[in-house]
Design a protein around this motif. Structure first.
Motif, mmCIF file in Angstrom:
data_model
loop_
_atom_site.group_PDB
_atom_site.id
_atom_site.type_symbol
_atom_site.label_atom_id
_atom_site.label_comp_id
_atom_site.label_asym_id
_atom_site.label_seq_id
_atom_site.Cartn_x
_atom_site.Cartn_y
_atom_site.Cartn_z
ATOM 1 N N HIS A 51 -10.224 9.049 -4.767
ATOM 2 C CA HIS A 51 -11.269 9.918 -5.146
ATOM 3 C C HIS A 51 -10.772 11.313 -5.757
ATOM 4 N N LEU B 56 -7.684 3.490 -2.175
ATOM 5 C CA LEU B 56 -9.000 4.094 -2.759
ATOM 6 C C LEU B 56 -8.800 5.673 -3.097
ATOM 7 N N ASP C 179 -10.505 2.191 -7.347
ATOM 8 C CA ASP C 179 -10.216 1.308 -6.484
ATOM 9 C C ASP C 179 -8.890 0.644 -6.887
ATOM 10 N N LEU D 202 -11.885 -1.972 3.753
ATOM 11 C CA LEU D 202 -11.925 -1.703 2.343
ATOM 12 C C LEU D 202 -10.474 -1.601 1.872
ATOM 13 N N ALA D 203 -9.830 -0.845 2.424
ATOM 14 C CA ALA D 203 -8.345 -0.324 1.882
ATOM 15 C C ALA D 203 -7.637 0.295 3.134
ATOM 16 N N LEU E 235 -13.885 7.471 -8.647
ATOM 17 C CA LEU E 235 -13.499 6.691 -7.662
ATOM 18 C C LEU E 235 -12.531 5.562 -8.575
ATOM 19 N N MET F 97 -6.615 6.291 1.752
ATOM 20 C CA MET F 97 -7.660 6.671 0.848
ATOM 21 C C MET F 97 -7.325 8.001 0.756
ATOM 22 N N PRO G 265 -7.602 -2.016 -12.302
ATOM 23 C CA PRO G 265 -8.301 -1.219 -11.219
ATOM 24 C C PRO G 265 -9.750 -0.774 -11.602
ATOM 25 N N ARG G 266 -10.690 -0.981 -10.435
ATOM 26 C CA ARG G 266 -12.137 -0.523 -10.756
ATOM 27 C C ARG G 266 -12.128 0.786 -10.668
ATOM 28 N N SER H 19 0.882 -1.212 -0.017
ATOM 29 C CA SER H 19 0.261 -0.193 -0.018
ATOM 30 C C SER H 19 0.838 1.401 -0.007
ATOM 31 N N ASP I 36 -5.516 -1.730 -2.182
ATOM 32 C CA ASP I 36 -5.188 -1.268 -0.769
ATOM 33 C C ASP I 36 -5.294 0.222 -1.070
#
Length: 158
Positions: free
Chosen positions: A131, A129, A124, A76-77, A122, A80, A110-111, A46, A127
């Motif tokens: 924004h 996220l 994803d 989630l991760a 966004l 951020m 990546p999503r 990460s 590890d």
């Protein structure tokens, strides 16, 4: 009226062949098509991934880049990262550049959500996220305040 049978032979009947996550029709005796192998994914920790993201955002002239450690707050991760672009076009360009830089670093698929509208994108990356907002949208949702604030202590029950 009299119906005649055609002299053209009927096509061969195909059997259904189950493939993991796909159902296809196969001609009996035919060899199945090879299954494509997924692209190799490089495991990035990460901290390394956050560094790649931060450099990409900085190179794209993203504004107000904030990094929030969410390890203790969510599964989630680990990290951020929130940033702003000046316009729809700038948000889209930041996101496109970020996706290219993540691919160059070895992260595959990546999503991504929100890229067509470019108000809030966004990404994803596992590890991390990311924004990317237009300033008005970022101010409305206030993600930094929500995720960075420590929970208030609860009064004792008694």
């Amino acid at each position: 009226m009299e119906h005649r049978r055609s002299s053209v032979p009927a096509p061969p009947i195909r059997a259904r062949q189950e493939v993991p996550h796909l159902t296809t029709l196969a001609t009996p005796g035919a060899t199945p098509a090879p299954t494509p192998t997924p692209a190799p994914t490089t495991a990035l920790d990460s901290a390394t991934l956050a560094g790649v993201v931060f450099r990409s955002l900085d190179d794209s002239k993203a504004e107000d880049i904030v990094t929030i450690d969410i390890r203790e707050k969510s599964s989630l991760a680990d990290v951020m990262i929130v940033a702003s672009g000046r316009s729809h076009r700038h948000v889209g360009a930041i996101a496109d550049r970020l996706l290219d830089d993540l691919a160059a670093a070895g992260l595959r698929d990546p999503r991504v959500e929100g890229l067509p509208h470019c108000d809030w994108v966004l990404v994803d990356a596992g590890d991390v996220l990311v924004h990317v907002f237009r300033p008005e949208v970022r101010g409305f949702y206030g993600l930094e305040k929500m995720w960075a604030a420590d929970p208030a202590p609860r009064p004792p029950r008694g």
